[in-house]
Design a protein around this motif. Structure first.
Motif, PDB file in Angstrom:
ATOM      1  N   ARG A  14       0.835  -1.203   0.000  1.00 13.65           N
ATOM      2  CA  ARG A  14       0.000   0.000   0.000  1.00 13.65           C
ATOM      3  C   ARG A  14       0.867   1.249   0.000  1.00 13.65           C
ATOM      4  NH1 ARG A  14      -4.203   2.780  -0.205  1.00 13.65           N
ATOM      5  NH2 ARG A  14      -5.029   4.124   1.387  1.00 13.65           N
ATOM      6  N   GLN A  15       1.922   1.256   0.796  1.00  8.67           N
ATOM      7  CA  GLN A  15       2.823   2.405   0.857  1.00  8.67           C
ATOM      8  C   GLN A  15       3.530   2.609  -0.488  1.00  8.67           C
ATOM      9  OE1 GLN A  15       3.047   4.653   3.215  1.00  8.67           O
ATOM     10  NE2 GLN A  15       4.648   5.806   2.176  1.00  8.67           N
ATOM     11  N   GLU A  16       3.971   1.542  -1.123  1.00 14.35           N
ATOM     12  CA  GLU A  16       4.629   1.650  -2.432  1.00 14.35           C
ATOM     13  C   GLU A  16       3.645   2.153  -3.485  1.00 14.35           C
ATOM     14  OE1 GLU A  16       7.260  -1.376  -3.945  1.00 14.35           O
ATOM     15  OE2 GLU A  16       7.478  -2.168  -1.912  1.00 14.35           O
ATOM     16  N   ARG A  17       2.416   1.685  -3.437  1.00 15.86           N
ATOM     17  CA  ARG A  17       1.407   2.142  -4.375  1.00 15.86           C
ATOM     18  C   ARG A  17       1.145   3.636  -4.182  1.00 15.86           C
ATOM     19  NH1 ARG A  17      -4.049  -0.327  -3.434  1.00 15.86           N
ATOM     20  NH2 ARG A  17      -4.459   1.609  -2.339  1.00 15.86           N
ATOM     21  N   TYR A  18       1.091   4.058  -2.929  1.00 12.53           N
ATOM     22  CA  TYR A  18       0.886   5.477  -2.631  1.00 12.53           C
ATOM     23  C   TYR A  18       2.034   6.315  -3.186  1.00 12.53           C
ATOM     24  CZ  TYR A  18       0.759   9.833  -0.041  1.00 12.53           C
ATOM     25  OH  TYR A  18       0.768  11.158   0.294  1.00 12.53           O
ATOM     26  N   GLU A  19       3.270   5.904  -2.944  1.00 12.31           N
ATOM     27  CA  GLU A  19       4.438   6.650  -3.416  1.00 12.31           C
ATOM     28  C   GLU A  19       4.494   6.695  -4.937  1.00 12.31           C
ATOM     29  OE1 GLU A  19       6.550   8.427  -1.617  1.00 12.31           O
ATOM     30  OE2 GLU A  19       5.545   7.872   0.250  1.00 12.31           O
ATOM     31  N   THR A  20       4.133   5.576  -5.592  1.00 13.96           N
ATOM     32  CA  THR A  20       4.150   5.531  -7.052  1.00 13.96           C
ATOM     33  C   THR A  20       3.072   6.436  -7.639  1.00 13.96           C
ATOM     34  OG1 THR A  20       4.955   3.255  -6.962  1.00 13.96           O
ATOM     35  CG2 THR A  20       4.055   3.996  -9.055  1.00 13.96           C
ATOM     36  N   SER A  21       1.875   6.396  -7.071  1.00 13.63           N
ATOM     37  CA  SER A  21       0.798   7.248  -7.588  1.00 13.63           C
ATOM     38  C   SER A  21       1.116   8.719  -7.343  1.00 13.63           C
ATOM     39  CB  SER A  21      -0.542   6.871  -6.977  1.00 13.63           C
ATOM     40  OG  SER A  21      -0.539   7.100  -5.581  1.00 13.63           O
ATOM     41  N   LYS A  22       1.719   9.026  -6.207  1.00 16.12           N
ATOM     42  CA  LYS A  22       2.113  10.407  -5.915  1.00 16.12           C
ATOM     43  C   LYS A  22       3.144  10.890  -6.928  1.00 16.12           C
ATOM     44  CE  LYS A  22       4.109  13.248  -2.265  1.00 16.12           C
ATOM     45  NZ  LYS A  22       4.671  13.250  -0.910  1.00 16.12           N
ATOM     46  N   ALA A  23       4.136  10.043  -7.226  1.00 17.66           N
ATOM     47  CA  ALA A  23       5.161  10.407  -8.211  1.00 17.66           C
ATOM     48  C   ALA A  23       4.547  10.608  -9.592  1.00 17.66           C
ATOM     49  CB  ALA A  23       6.240   9.336  -8.261  1.00 17.66           C
ATOM     50  N   LEU A  24       3.593   9.757  -9.970  1.00 18.08           N
ATOM     51  CA  LEU A  24       2.938   9.870 -11.268  1.00 18.08           C
ATOM     52  C   LEU A  24       2.132  11.168 -11.364  1.00 18.08           C
ATOM     53  CD1 LEU A  24       2.027   8.673 -14.026  1.00 18.08           C
ATOM     54  CD2 LEU A  24       0.133   7.626 -12.784  1.00 18.08           C
ATOM     55  N   PHE A  25       1.359  11.481 -10.343  1.00 15.75           N
ATOM     56  CA  PHE A  25       0.483  12.642 -10.385  1.00 15.75           C
ATOM     57  C   PHE A  25       1.257  13.959 -10.331  1.00 15.75           C
ATOM     58  CE2 PHE A  25      -2.816   9.788  -8.120  1.00 15.75           C
ATOM     59  CZ  PHE A  25      -3.106   9.156  -9.314  1.00 15.75           C
ATOM     60  N   GLN A  26       2.410  13.971  -9.685  1.00 15.16           N
ATOM     61  CA  GLN A  26       3.173  15.205  -9.541  1.00 15.16           C
ATOM     62  C   GLN A  26       4.302  15.351 -10.556  1.00 15.16           C
ATOM     63  OE1 GLN A  26       4.482  15.252  -5.467  1.00 15.16           O
ATOM     64  NE2 GLN A  26       2.462  15.811  -4.698  1.00 15.16           N
ATOM     65  N   PHE A  27       4.527  14.368 -11.387  1.00 19.62           N
ATOM     66  CA  PHE A  27       5.655  14.380 -12.314  1.00 19.62           C
ATOM     67  C   PHE A  27       5.387  15.372 -13.442  1.00 19.62           C
ATOM     68  CE2 PHE A  27       8.409  12.170 -15.551  1.00 19.62           C
ATOM     69  CZ  PHE A  27       9.596  12.414 -14.898  1.00 19.62           C
ATOM     70  N   LYS A  28       6.283  16.323 -13.624  1.00 20.36           N
ATOM     71  CA  LYS A  28       6.174  17.332 -14.677  1.00 20.36           C
ATOM     72  C   LYS A  28       7.459  17.329 -15.498  1.00 20.36           C
ATOM     73  CE  LYS A  28       2.283  19.101 -13.184  1.00 20.36           C
ATOM     74  NZ  LYS A  28       1.072  18.771 -13.843  1.00 20.36           N
ATOM     75  N   MET A  29       7.285  17.485 -16.790  1.00 17.92           N
ATOM     76  CA  MET A  29       8.431  17.548 -17.686  1.00 17.92           C
ATOM     77  C   MET A  29       8.989  18.964 -17.673  1.00 17.92           C
ATOM     78  SD  MET A  29       8.448  16.693 -21.723  1.00 17.92           S
ATOM     79  CE  MET A  29       9.632  17.438 -22.788  1.00 17.92           C
ATOM     80  N   SER A  30      10.291  19.080 -17.523  1.00 20.26           N
ATOM     81  CA  SER A  30      10.905  20.410 -17.549  1.00 20.26           C
ATOM     82  C   SER A  30      11.119  20.834 -18.995  1.00 20.26           C
ATOM     83  CB  SER A  30      12.226  20.398 -16.779  1.00 20.26           C
ATOM     84  OG  SER A  30      13.111  19.472 -17.349  1.00 20.26           O
ATOM     85  N   GLU A  31      11.060  22.137 -19.211  1.00 19.40           N
ATOM     86  CA  GLU A  31      11.194  22.700 -20.556  1.00 19.40           C
ATOM     87  C   GLU A  31      12.579  22.373 -21.111  1.00 19.40           C
ATOM     88  OE1 GLU A  31       9.406  24.174 -23.587  1.00 19.40           O
ATOM     89  OE2 GLU A  31       8.433  24.751 -21.731  1.00 19.40           O
ATOM     90  N   GLY A  32      12.622  21.841 -22.318  1.00 13.81           N
ATOM     91  CA  GLY A  32      13.885  21.533 -22.978  1.00 13.81           C
ATOM     92  C   GLY A  32      14.378  20.112 -22.777  1.00 13.81           C
TER      93      GLY A  32
END
Length: 179
Positions: A14-32
């Motif tokens: 459950r903790q790993e699933r939470y961390e993975t979903s958090k990383a997915l939802f907050q992941f942003k591509m930087s310009e360039g």
């Protein structure tokens, strides 16, 4: 024994699933940065969530990827949503790579930078183009070294006063009497 093992490792999953979903939802591509590496990393997060039993439909996964793109892809996202609704993630990756190549060919748009703060430089006068200058209100009111009284009067030609203070100039009340 199997029941005990499930209870022990279920909390970690459950903790790993939470961390993975958090990383997915907050992941942003930087310009360039390259779009390929970004999308592959997001696809990895999506596959990890599927292993934990939390699978995302392709449409939702596509939305997460499109929302994580920088502003340079602002034209791609509406075009994709209007024209290409049912694409798999690898097909989306191919389209994003093509869009990235096209963006590099066109180049970045020029940006006008506006800086807030005090003006630098000694002069605050602004030229209007007709030879006149406009200054800030406070600077225009302050004399630099005081008023010089050694100039000649334009009316009588004597020094020590100006025409407006000339004793030989008739006042308005004297002018009206003479008429």
């Amino acid at each position: 024994m199997i029941q005990n093992l499930k209870e022990i490792y279920e909390g970690q999953a459950r903790q790993e699933r939470y961390e993975t979903s958090k990383a997915l939802f907050q992941f942003k591509m930087s310009e360039g940065s390259p779009v390929r590496a970004h999308v592959i990393k997001m696809m990895g997060y999506i596959q990890t969530l599927e292993k934990f039993g939390f699978s995302l439909k392709d449409e939702l996964a596509t939305d997460f990827i499109l929302q994580s793109l920088p502003d340079s892809f602002n034209q791609f996202v509406p075009n994709f949503n209007m024209n290409e609704i049912n694409k798999t993630l690898p097909q989306l990756l191919g389209m994003l790579r093509t869009a990235e190549i096209n963006l590099k060919k066109v180049g970045p748009k020029p940006v006008l930078m506006v800086r807030k703060g005090k003006k630098k430089g000694k002069s605050t006068a602004k030229s209007k183009g007709d030879g006149k200058t406009k200054t800030d209100g406070k600077e225009a009111l302050k004399p630099k070294k005081g008023i010089k009284k050694d100039g000649k009067c334009f009316h009588c030609g004597k020094t020590g006063h100006w025409k407006r203070n000339c004793p030989h100039t008739p006042t308005r009340s004297q002018e009206s009497k003479n008429e």
